[in-house]
Motif scaffolding. Sequence first.
Motif, PDB file in Angstrom:
ATOM      1  N   ARG A 106     -10.546  -3.423 -21.394  1.00 51.83           N
ATOM      2  CA  ARG A 106      -9.728  -2.424 -20.700  1.00 51.83           C
ATOM      3  C   ARG A 106     -10.065  -2.446 -19.223  1.00 51.83           C
ATOM      4  O   ARG A 106     -11.194  -2.741 -18.831  1.00 51.83           O
ATOM      5  CB  ARG A 106      -9.941  -1.043 -21.292  1.00 51.83           C
ATOM      6  CG  ARG A 106     -11.323  -0.489 -21.090  1.00 51.83           C
ATOM      7  CD  ARG A 106     -11.516   0.853 -21.775  1.00 51.83           C
ATOM      8  NE  ARG A 106     -11.070   1.965 -20.979  1.00 51.83           N
ATOM      9  CZ  ARG A 106     -11.273   3.252 -21.316  1.00 51.83           C
ATOM     10  NH1 ARG A 106     -11.879   3.554 -22.443  1.00 51.83           N
ATOM     11  NH2 ARG A 106     -10.837   4.214 -20.536  1.00 51.83           N
ATOM     12  N   LEU A 107      -9.088  -2.108 -18.408  1.00 53.70           N
ATOM     13  CA  LEU A 107      -9.269  -2.085 -16.977  1.00 53.70           C
ATOM     14  C   LEU A 107      -9.404  -0.637 -16.481  1.00 53.70           C
ATOM     15  O   LEU A 107      -8.719   0.259 -16.969  1.00 53.70           O
ATOM     16  CB  LEU A 107      -8.077  -2.738 -16.266  1.00 53.70           C
ATOM     17  CG  LEU A 107      -7.909  -4.239 -16.492  1.00 53.70           C
ATOM     18  CD1 LEU A 107      -6.600  -4.720 -15.885  1.00 53.70           C
ATOM     19  CD2 LEU A 107      -9.069  -5.008 -15.884  1.00 53.70           C
ATOM     20  N   TYR A 108     -10.292  -0.459 -15.513  1.00 47.56           N
ATOM     21  CA  TYR A 108     -10.421   0.808 -14.809  1.00 47.56           C
ATOM     22  C   TYR A 108      -9.860   0.588 -13.411  1.00 47.56           C
ATOM     23  O   TYR A 108     -10.363  -0.264 -12.672  1.00 47.56           O
ATOM     24  CB  TYR A 108     -11.882   1.235 -14.730  1.00 47.56           C
ATOM     25  CG  TYR A 108     -12.510   1.560 -16.067  1.00 47.56           C
ATOM     26  CD1 TYR A 108     -13.019   0.543 -16.869  1.00 47.56           C
ATOM     27  CD2 TYR A 108     -12.599   2.866 -16.516  1.00 47.56           C
ATOM     28  CE1 TYR A 108     -13.599   0.831 -18.096  1.00 47.56           C
ATOM     29  CE2 TYR A 108     -13.182   3.157 -17.746  1.00 47.56           C
ATOM     30  CZ  TYR A 108     -13.674   2.140 -18.522  1.00 47.56           C
ATOM     31  OH  TYR A 108     -14.250   2.432 -19.731  1.00 47.56           O
ATOM     32  N   PHE A 109      -8.857   1.388 -13.049  1.00 47.61           N
ATOM     33  CA  PHE A 109      -8.172   1.197 -11.784  1.00 47.61           C
ATOM     34  C   PHE A 109      -8.596   2.225 -10.746  1.00 47.61           C
ATOM     35  O   PHE A 109      -8.963   3.355 -11.069  1.00 47.61           O
ATOM     36  CB  PHE A 109      -6.649   1.350 -11.976  1.00 47.61           C
ATOM     37  CG  PHE A 109      -5.992   0.172 -12.617  1.00 47.61           C
ATOM     38  CD1 PHE A 109      -5.898   0.080 -14.001  1.00 47.61           C
ATOM     39  CD2 PHE A 109      -5.456  -0.847 -11.845  1.00 47.61           C
ATOM     40  CE1 PHE A 109      -5.277  -1.007 -14.598  1.00 47.61           C
ATOM     41  CE2 PHE A 109      -4.837  -1.935 -12.433  1.00 47.61           C
ATOM     42  CZ  PHE A 109      -4.743  -2.018 -13.808  1.00 47.61           C
ATOM     43  N   GLY A 110      -8.460   1.835  -9.484  1.00 49.00           N
ATOM     44  CA  GLY A 110      -8.509   2.785  -8.392  1.00 49.00           C
ATOM     45  C   GLY A 110      -7.164   3.496  -8.255  1.00 49.00           C
ATOM     46  O   GLY A 110      -6.212   3.202  -8.989  1.00 49.00           O
ATOM     47  N   ARG A 111      -7.087   4.404  -7.303  1.00 51.26           N
ATOM     48  CA  ARG A 111      -5.855   5.191  -7.125  1.00 51.26           C
ATOM     49  C   ARG A 111      -4.748   4.426  -6.425  1.00 51.26           C
ATOM     50  O   ARG A 111      -3.603   4.862  -6.402  1.00 51.26           O
ATOM     51  CB  ARG A 111      -6.162   6.467  -6.348  1.00 51.26           C
ATOM     52  CG  ARG A 111      -6.907   7.491  -7.165  1.00 51.26           C
ATOM     53  CD  ARG A 111      -7.191   8.720  -6.356  1.00 51.26           C
ATOM     54  NE  ARG A 111      -5.959   9.338  -5.849  1.00 51.26           N
ATOM     55  CZ  ARG A 111      -5.932  10.482  -5.196  1.00 51.26           C
ATOM     56  NH1 ARG A 111      -7.053  11.119  -4.950  1.00 51.26           N
ATOM     57  NH2 ARG A 111      -4.802  10.975  -4.756  1.00 51.26           N
ATOM     58  N   GLY A 112      -5.117   3.315  -5.853  1.00 58.63           N
ATOM     59  CA  GLY A 112      -4.109   2.530  -5.152  1.00 58.63           C
ATOM     60  C   GLY A 112      -4.099   2.822  -3.661  1.00 58.63           C
ATOM     61  O   GLY A 112      -4.405   3.936  -3.216  1.00 58.63           O
ATOM     62  N   THR A 113      -3.762   1.814  -2.893  1.00 56.31           N
ATOM     63  CA  THR A 113      -3.637   1.931  -1.438  1.00 56.31           C
ATOM     64  C   THR A 113      -2.264   1.409  -1.050  1.00 56.31           C
ATOM     65  O   THR A 113      -1.905   0.275  -1.395  1.00 56.31           O
ATOM     66  CB  THR A 113      -4.717   1.111  -0.714  1.00 56.31           C
ATOM     67  OG1 THR A 113      -6.009   1.609  -1.067  1.00 56.31           O
ATOM     68  CG2 THR A 113      -4.527   1.182   0.795  1.00 56.31           C
ATOM     69  N   GLN A 114      -1.509   2.250  -0.366  1.00 60.91           N
ATOM     70  CA  GLN A 114      -0.187   1.837   0.102  1.00 60.91           C
ATOM     71  C   GLN A 114      -0.349   1.074   1.416  1.00 60.91           C
ATOM     72  O   GLN A 114      -0.791   1.647   2.417  1.00 60.91           O
ATOM     73  CB  GLN A 114       0.704   3.051   0.311  1.00 60.91           C
ATOM     74  CG  GLN A 114       2.111   2.712   0.810  1.00 60.91           C
ATOM     75  CD  GLN A 114       2.919   1.923  -0.205  1.00 60.91           C
ATOM     76  OE1 GLN A 114       2.993   2.285  -1.376  1.00 60.91           O
ATOM     77  NE2 GLN A 114       3.537   0.832   0.242  1.00 60.91           N
ATOM     78  N   LEU A 115       0.001  -0.193   1.383  1.00 60.80           N
ATOM     79  CA  LEU A 115      -0.056  -1.017   2.587  1.00 60.80           C
ATOM     80  C   LEU A 115       1.328  -1.084   3.214  1.00 60.80           C
ATOM     81  O   LEU A 115       2.306  -1.411   2.536  1.00 60.80           O
ATOM     82  CB  LEU A 115      -0.524  -2.434   2.245  1.00 60.80           C
ATOM     83  CG  LEU A 115      -0.446  -3.466   3.375  1.00 60.80           C
ATOM     84  CD1 LEU A 115      -1.441  -3.131   4.482  1.00 60.80           C
ATOM     85  CD2 LEU A 115      -0.692  -4.874   2.855  1.00 60.80           C
ATOM     86  N   THR A 116       1.393  -0.761   4.492  1.00 64.43           N
ATOM     87  CA  THR A 116       2.635  -0.902   5.251  1.00 64.43           C
ATOM     88  C   THR A 116       2.383  -1.832   6.412  1.00 64.43           C
ATOM     89  O   THR A 116       1.484  -1.604   7.226  1.00 64.43           O
ATOM     90  CB  THR A 116       3.121   0.463   5.763  1.00 64.43           C
ATOM     91  OG1 THR A 116       3.335   1.335   4.645  1.00 64.43           O
ATOM     92  CG2 THR A 116       4.428   0.306   6.526  1.00 64.43           C
ATOM     93  N   VAL A 117       3.180  -2.887   6.470  1.00 62.78           N
ATOM     94  CA  VAL A 117       3.103  -3.841   7.575  1.00 62.78           C
ATOM     95  C   VAL A 117       4.364  -3.667   8.404  1.00 62.78           C
ATOM     96  O   VAL A 117       5.479  -3.842   7.895  1.00 62.78           O
ATOM     97  CB  VAL A 117       2.978  -5.288   7.066  1.00 62.78           C
ATOM     98  CG1 VAL A 117       2.857  -6.259   8.246  1.00 62.78           C
ATOM     99  CG2 VAL A 117       1.789  -5.423   6.121  1.00 62.78           C
ATOM    100  N   TRP A 118       4.202  -3.293   9.653  1.00 56.52           N
ATOM    101  CA  TRP A 118       5.385  -3.060  10.482  1.00 56.52           C
ATOM    102  C   TRP A 118       5.618  -4.221  11.449  1.00 56.52           C
ATOM    103  O   TRP A 118       4.674  -4.860  11.892  1.00 56.52           O
ATOM    104  CB  TRP A 118       5.297  -1.718  11.197  1.00 56.52           C
ATOM    105  CG  TRP A 118       3.939  -1.297  11.674  1.00 56.52           C
ATOM    106  CD1 TRP A 118       2.962  -0.702  10.946  1.00 56.52           C
ATOM    107  CD2 TRP A 118       3.417  -1.445  12.994  1.00 56.52           C
ATOM    108  NE1 TRP A 118       1.863  -0.450  11.719  1.00 56.52           N
ATOM    109  CE2 TRP A 118       2.111  -0.897  12.997  1.00 56.52           C
ATOM    110  CE3 TRP A 118       3.921  -1.967  14.181  1.00 56.52           C
ATOM    111  CZ2 TRP A 118       1.319  -0.866  14.127  1.00 56.52           C
ATOM    112  CZ3 TRP A 118       3.131  -1.939  15.313  1.00 56.52           C
ATOM    113  CH2 TRP A 118       1.843  -1.394  15.271  1.00 56.52           C
ATOM    114  N   PRO A 119       6.898  -4.475  11.697  1.00 55.61           N
ATOM    115  CA  PRO A 119       7.246  -5.664  12.484  1.00 55.61           C
ATOM    116  C   PRO A 119       6.741  -5.565  13.930  1.00 55.61           C
ATOM    117  O   PRO A 119       6.596  -4.499  14.474  1.00 55.61           O
ATOM    118  CB  PRO A 119       8.782  -5.693  12.447  1.00 55.61           C
ATOM    119  CG  PRO A 119       9.197  -4.664  11.479  1.00 55.61           C
ATOM    120  CD  PRO A 119       8.069  -3.723  11.253  1.00 55.61           C
TER     121      PRO A 119
END
Lengths: 119, 113
Positions: A106-119
């Motif tokens: 089974r995997l234990y996950f983090g909460r996630g990180t939203q990556l935004t790359v702007w032009p």
Amino acid sequence: AQSVAQPEDQVNVAEGNPLTVKCTYSVSGNPYLFWYVQYPNRGLQFLLKYITGDNLVKGSYGFEAEFNKSQTSFHLKKPSALVSDSALYFCAVRDIKRNRGSTLGRLYFGRGTQLTVWP
Amino acid sequence: EPEVTQTPSHQVTQMGQEVILRCVPISNHLYFYWYRQILGQKVEFLVSFYNNEISEKSEIFDDQFSVERPDGSNFTLKIRSTKLEDSAMYFCASRPNLRETQYFGPGTRLLVL
């Protein structure tokens, strides 16, 4: 118990700049570490993993991650970000507990990180 | 490239109703998993399934939940009587063996009203 932490909910970078998405872990035993990415309306896609061996792991789409045992970190990196890299990134650690002679995985996950790359 | 598929993509239901979330794992995969993510929270493990039986379940996976592999291709998650707090994105995953990575489906977004 196994756990991971992603200290940043959001990371914003300009296209062409290097990016880092942070992850720290807590495990009993040797860590099996993973990065997954989720694009809108898509499932979690595997990027890369560290099981053993070289501390610098290379994965899909030019991403790499560095395993640092002393700092218990597994940060995701890319030398030059693209707008198309914008997505939600999850760090995960795999359970290596044994039950009836088999690892369960089974995997234990983090909460996630939203990556935004702007032009 | 083969993919894990899930249906429906979205489901809205009334509290107390039963829902069945469906997954088609990649063929020749033997290990199956359900995870869920409540909005803004971590992706959490629910259950793993191998050889037609549950291998492990988390504390979340109480008597209201059940899984089944009815026909050798589908892998379903049933919630017998939904609660408001069951609202989440539910992910199915599969893997061919324990050395390989888990492959995830796109998820089913469940909203319980």
